[in-house]
Design an enzyme around this catalytic site. Structure first.
Site, PDB file in Angstrom:
ATOM      1  N   ASN A  10       7.376 -28.128 -19.415  1.00 58.48           N
ATOM      2  CA  ASN A  10       8.316 -27.710 -20.466  1.00 58.48           C
ATOM      3  C   ASN A  10       9.734 -27.562 -19.921  1.00 58.48           C
ATOM      4  OD1 ASN A  10       6.510 -25.602 -22.852  1.00 58.48           O
ATOM      5  ND2 ASN A  10       6.502 -27.792 -22.537  1.00 58.48           N
ATOM      6  N   GLU A  36       7.148 -33.635 -19.231  1.00 61.21           N
ATOM      7  CA  GLU A  36       8.293 -32.944 -19.824  1.00 61.21           C
ATOM      8  C   GLU A  36       9.194 -32.350 -18.746  1.00 61.21           C
ATOM      9  OE1 GLU A  36       8.522 -31.321 -23.885  1.00 61.21           O
ATOM     10  OE2 GLU A  36       6.401 -30.829 -23.561  1.00 61.21           O
ATOM     11  N   TYR A 115       2.809 -38.634 -20.731  1.00 57.64           N
ATOM     12  CA  TYR A 115       3.041 -37.626 -21.763  1.00 57.64           C
ATOM     13  C   TYR A 115       2.958 -38.336 -23.111  1.00 57.64           C
ATOM     14  CZ  TYR A 115       5.662 -34.268 -24.656  1.00 57.64           C
ATOM     15  OH  TYR A 115       6.052 -33.415 -25.649  1.00 57.64           O
ATOM     16  N   ASP A 156      -0.463 -34.753 -20.172  1.00 57.89           N
ATOM     17  CA  ASP A 156      -0.598 -34.110 -21.473  1.00 57.89           C
ATOM     18  C   ASP A 156      -0.840 -35.217 -22.492  1.00 57.89           C
ATOM     19  OD1 ASP A 156      -0.296 -32.865 -23.892  1.00 57.89           O
ATOM     20  OD2 ASP A 156       1.731 -32.112 -23.517  1.00 57.89           O
ATOM     21  N   HIS A 258       1.771 -24.657 -20.966  1.00 60.10           N
ATOM     22  CA  HIS A 258       0.601 -25.359 -20.427  1.00 60.10           C
ATOM     23  C   HIS A 258       0.197 -24.726 -19.100  1.00 60.10           C
ATOM     24  CE1 HIS A 258       0.828 -29.103 -23.001  1.00 60.10           C
ATOM     25  NE2 HIS A 258       2.041 -28.604 -23.177  1.00 60.10           N
TER      26      HIS A 258
END
EC number: 3.1.11.2
Length: 267
Positions: A10, A36, A115, A156, A258
């Site tokens: 993130n 990310e 991702y 992810d 996460h």
């Protein structure tokens, strides 16, 4: 022994502000796969520090900057990296990077950090884009595996495969991330011989989960989703000795929404 960790951070700067560095030092992986990243090569290197070989796909297309980016940091040499998944529509999306990593015995492991689009929750909705991306993954993994090499895809995937992979599965049956078409794609992947190490070593479930909303009491109530994976080719899966999700002890100790997925391989 090879230790591999994967996590959606993130934003690497935000993750480090919240406390990622102590986790990384304690875990000490040989391979670190990130999603990310939301940063340049220079910023990523400055945060990771140390003697890492780096493969990084920064987002370059409109709508991806500031919210995508995938990377592979390796303690072992990277002899080749690739960022093109195949279809030109995904060039510059910052959602796919491959690295051919040289192992101690001189053999090569192709590691992938990816991702996947969230789908209908994005603005504008991208469910069809998500399906196209998944099809491209299938084609590329087939190519990589054709010569018998070890292949490891981490990331992810924004899909919970089965009911035991998310707590509120009944409420999410018609939502992106748990749609029948998405789950069927994962079925086909595993039927082709690819191995979900999180489920192999995580038991029958429910859980363990790898993502919880920042909002409300989702983390405290363990109302999560398992959407972060280490998926190995058959030969590599046979060398796996463990795989676990590093869930933070408390909400206050989280440095991403996460949790890292960490696996070990006898290589």
């Amino acid at each position: 022994m090879l230790k591999v960790a994967t996590v959606n951070v993130n934003g690497v700067r935000a993750a480090y502000r919240r406390g990622m560095a102590p986790w990384l030092e304690q875990t000490d992986p040989d391979l670190l796969l990130l999603q990310e990243v939301r940063a340049t090569d220079e910023v990523l290197r400055d945060h990771l520090g140390g003697d890492w070989h780096l493969a990084h796909a920064e987002p370059a297309i409109e709508g991806s900057k500031g919210r995508a980016g995938v990377a592979i940091a390796s303690r072992r040499p990277i002899k080749l990296e690739r960022t093109d998944l195949g279809p030109e529509r995904f060039d510059g999306s910052g959602r796919w990077v491959e690295a051919d990593v040289v192992l101690d015995d001189g053999s090569t492991l192709t590691a992938v950090s990816t991702y996947v689009f969230t789908g209908e929750f994005e603005t504008p909705p991208r469910q069809e884009e998500k399906y196209a991306f998944l099809d491209a993954i299938t084609a590329r993994l087939t190519e990589l595996r054709a010569d018998g090499r070890h292949v490891l895809m981490c990331g992810d995937l924004n899909i919970a495969h089965r009911e035991e992979d998310l707590k509120a599965w009944k409420a999410n049956r018609k939502k992106s991330g748990f749609l029948p078409e998405e789950r069927a794609w994962m079925d086909r992947l595993f039927e082709a011989g690819w191995v979900d190490l999180g489920r192999r070593f995580g038991g029958d479930g429910p859980g363990p989960y790898s993502w919880w909303s920042w909002r409300g009491k989702a983390f405290d109530n363990d109302a999560g989703w398992r959407i972060d994976y280490q998926i190995a080719s058959p030969g590599l899966a046979a060398a796996a000795t463990g795989c676990a999700i590093h869930r933070a002890p408390t909400y206050a100790e989280r440095w991403s929404d996460h949790a890292p997925v960490v696996a070990t391989y006898s290589l």
